[in-house]
Enzyme design. Structure first.
Site, PDB file in Angstrom:
ATOM      1  CB  ILE A 125      -7.037  -6.799   2.842  1.00 11.49           C
ATOM      2  CG1 ILE A 125      -5.556  -6.864   3.185  1.00 11.49           C
ATOM      3  CG2 ILE A 125      -7.274  -6.771   1.341  1.00 11.49           C
ATOM      4  CD1 ILE A 125      -4.925  -8.220   2.839  1.00 11.49           C
ATOM      5  CG  ASP A 126      -3.924  -5.055   6.935  1.00  7.02           C
ATOM      6  OD1 ASP A 126      -4.074  -6.139   6.337  1.00  7.02           O
ATOM      7  OD2 ASP A 126      -2.809  -4.526   7.109  1.00  7.02           O
TER       8      ASP A 126
HETATM    9  O1  F6P Z   1      -1.476  -3.263   3.890  1.00  9.32           O
HETATM   10  C1  F6P Z   1      -2.041  -4.405   3.390  1.00  9.32           C
HETATM   11  C2  F6P Z   1      -1.064  -5.552   3.411  1.00  9.32           C
HETATM   12  O2  F6P Z   1      -1.617  -6.603   2.661  1.00  9.32           O
HETATM   13  C3  F6P Z   1      -0.664  -6.033   4.799  1.00  9.32           C
HETATM   14  O3  F6P Z   1      -1.616  -6.897   5.363  1.00  9.32           O
HETATM   15  C4  F6P Z   1       0.642  -6.706   4.505  1.00  9.32           C
HETATM   16  O4  F6P Z   1       1.495  -6.724   5.639  1.00  9.32           O
HETATM   17  C5  F6P Z   1       1.236  -5.848   3.445  1.00  9.32           C
HETATM   18  O5  F6P Z   1       0.167  -5.196   2.802  1.00  9.32           O
HETATM   19  C6  F6P Z   1       2.043  -6.614   2.428  1.00  9.32           C
HETATM   20  O6  F6P Z   1       2.635  -5.694   1.569  1.00  9.32           O
HETATM   21  P1  F6P Z   1       3.340  -6.071   0.202  1.00  9.32           P
HETATM   22  O7  F6P Z   1       2.267  -6.298  -0.816  1.00  9.32           O
HETATM   23  O8  F6P Z   1       4.155  -4.868  -0.111  1.00  9.32           O
HETATM   24  O9  F6P Z   1       4.132  -7.311   0.417  1.00  9.32           O
END
Ligand code: F6P
Length: 346
Positions: A125-126
Site C-alpha cells: 500500500i506504501d
Molecule cells: O508495509 C505496509 C504497512 O502497512 C506500512 O505502511 C505500515 O507501517 C506497516 O505495514 C504496518 O505493519 P503491521 O501490519 O505489521 O502493523
C-alpha cells in the site's frame, strides 16, 4: 512444471487477484500450482497447500490473502538452508514471491546467492518500490483515505475544528500526498519533505486568518516531528520491538502533532488514525486490473525461464525489471508531486 506462490509482508488488497492470475495462466500452460503458507515462513517450515481451479475461484474481489502472510526473514532466523531444502522437497521448479521491499529483497538475495528460480510481483500500500510506477494495493489505500478525509471535512467544518488524519507510509509519504491532494488537505506532512511543526501551525493560522474556520491536516505515520530548532523525533509504539527486517512499529505521530497544533494555535483539534482499515477489504477496480496483469506477467516470466525478474508498471505497460534494481532503494515522493499538494497549503 510445479509453481509455488507466496505472499509476504503486510497484506494488501489485490493479493488474491494476483494468486488467481498466476494460477489461471499456469494451469493453461499445463503447470501445477502450490500455495506456500505465510510468506517465507512457509518455505522455512515446509508449509504448503495445493492450489487447483476450485481454490482460486472467487478470489478476484477478495481482500487479504488466502495463503496467509508473515514478516519472516529467512536470513535472520537462520532459515536459508531450510528454504532451499523445502523448495526441493516440495518438487517446486519456480516460485512467485508477491511482496514489498522486504519480501522481494529476500527473493533477490536467494536468486543472486543460490540461484533460486524466483520471480517477483510488487505489492505494498506504501507504493515505495523502485522500478515500478505503482504497486497494487496503493490505489485502494488512497481511495479509503480519501473517503475518510471527505467525511472528516464535513464534521471539521461543522465544529470549526482542525482534523489531523494519520495515514500509513513507513518510509514514504505516497498515501498521504495522493489522498491529501484528492481530499483537498490544507497541510500534508511526509517523511521526505519534513515541514516543521512551527511552519505547519503558521500555515494553518494563515488559513484561518483568511476566513476559513477549519483545517484538514494529513500526516504520514513515518513523518518525524521536526522543529525549527533542528530537533527531529520519530513516534513509534512504545512497547514494540523491531520485526525480523529491523522495522519498528510506527503509529502515534498524529496524536502528538494534534496536541502541538492545539497548543500552538489555540484551535480545537481532533485526531483520526486510519491504521489497518487502509489495508482491509476489497481492492478497487484499478488494483484488481493491475494485480491481474502482474500475475499473468509473473507466470509468463516463469514460462520463459526469466528468473530474478519482477513484473512492473511503466506508464501503461507491464514490463519486467530485475529484482535487484527494484529493491536497491526506496521510491520516495518527488518534489514536483509534493509541490502539487503544497499549492493548497495554508
Ligand atoms: O508495509 C505496509 C504497512 O502497512 C506500512 O505502511 C505500515 O507501517 C506497516 O505495514 C504496518 O505493519 P503491521 O501490519 O505489521 O502493523
Amino acid at each position: 512444471m510445479k509453481v509455488g506462490v507466496l505472499t509476504g509482508g503486510g497484506d494488501c488488497p489485490g493479493l488474491n487477484a494476483v494468486i488467481r492470475a498466476v494460477a489461471r495462466r499456469s494451469f493453461s500452460r499445463g503447470s501445477d500450482v502450490v500455495g506456500v503458507r505465510e510468506g517465507w515462513r512457509g518455505l522455512v517450515e515446509g508449509k504448503f497447500e495445493p492450489l487447483g481451479p476450485r481454490e482460486v475461484s472467487g478470489l478476484l474481489p477478495r481482500g487479504g490473502t488466502v495463503l496467509g502472510t508473515s514478516r519472516t526473514n529467512p536470513y535472520t532466523v537462520d532459515g536459508v538452508q531450510a528454504v532451499l531444502e523445502n523448495f526441493q522437497r516440495a518438487g517446486l521448479q519456480a516460485l512467485v514471491a508477491i511482496g514489498g521491499e522486504d519480501t522481494l529483497g529476500v527473493a533477490s538475495r536467494l536468486h543472486a546467492e543460490h540461484d533460486l528460480p524466483v520471480v517477483g510481483v510488487p505489492k505494498t500500500i506504501d507504493n515505495d518500490l523502485s522500478a515500478t510506477d505503482y504497486t497494487f494495493g496503493f490505489d485502494t489505500a488512497v481511495w479509503i483515505c480519501t473517503e475518510a478525509i471527505d467525511r472528516l471535512h464535513t464534521t471539521a467544518e461543522s465544529h470549526n475544528r482542525v482534523m489531523v488524519v494519520e495515514v500509513m507510509g513507513r518510509h514514504t509519504g505516497w498515501i498521504a500526498v495522493m489522498s491529501g491532494i484528492a481530499g483537498g488537505a490544507d497541510m500534508i506532512l511526509i517523511p521526505e519533505q519534513p515541514i516543521t511543526v512551527e511552519a505547519a501551525c503558521a500555515a494553518i493560522q494563515h488559513r484561518h486568518e483568511r476566513g476559513k474556520d477549519f483545517s484538514i491536516v494529513v500526516v504520514s505515520e513515518g513523518y518525524e516531528l521536526t522543529y525549527d530548532s533542528g530537533e527531529r523525533r520519530q513516534v513509534a509504539q512504545e512497547a514494540a520491538s523491531t520485526d525480523q527486517f529491523g522495522h519498528v512499529r510506527l503509529g502515534g505521530v498524529g496524536h502528538e502533532l494534534g496536541a502541538e497544533i492545539e497548543e500552538r494555535t489555540g484551535y480545537e483539534t481532533r485526531v483520526t488514525v486510519l491504521g489497518h482499515v487502509q489495508r482491509g477489504g476489497s481492492p478497487t477496480p484499478r488494483d484488481r486490473v493491475l494485480a491481474t496483469r502482474y500475475g499473468l506477467k509473473a507466470a509468463e516470466l516463469i514460462g520463459e525461464g526469466r528468473f530474478g525478474q519482477m513484473a512492473a508498471l511503466q506508464g501503461d505497460d507491464v514490463v519486467d525489471v530485475s529484482l535487484a534494481e527494484a529493491t536497491a532503494e526506496l521510491k520516495t515522493v518527488p518534489e514536483d508531486w509534493y509541490a502539487v499538494a503544497q499549492a493548497f497549503f495554508g
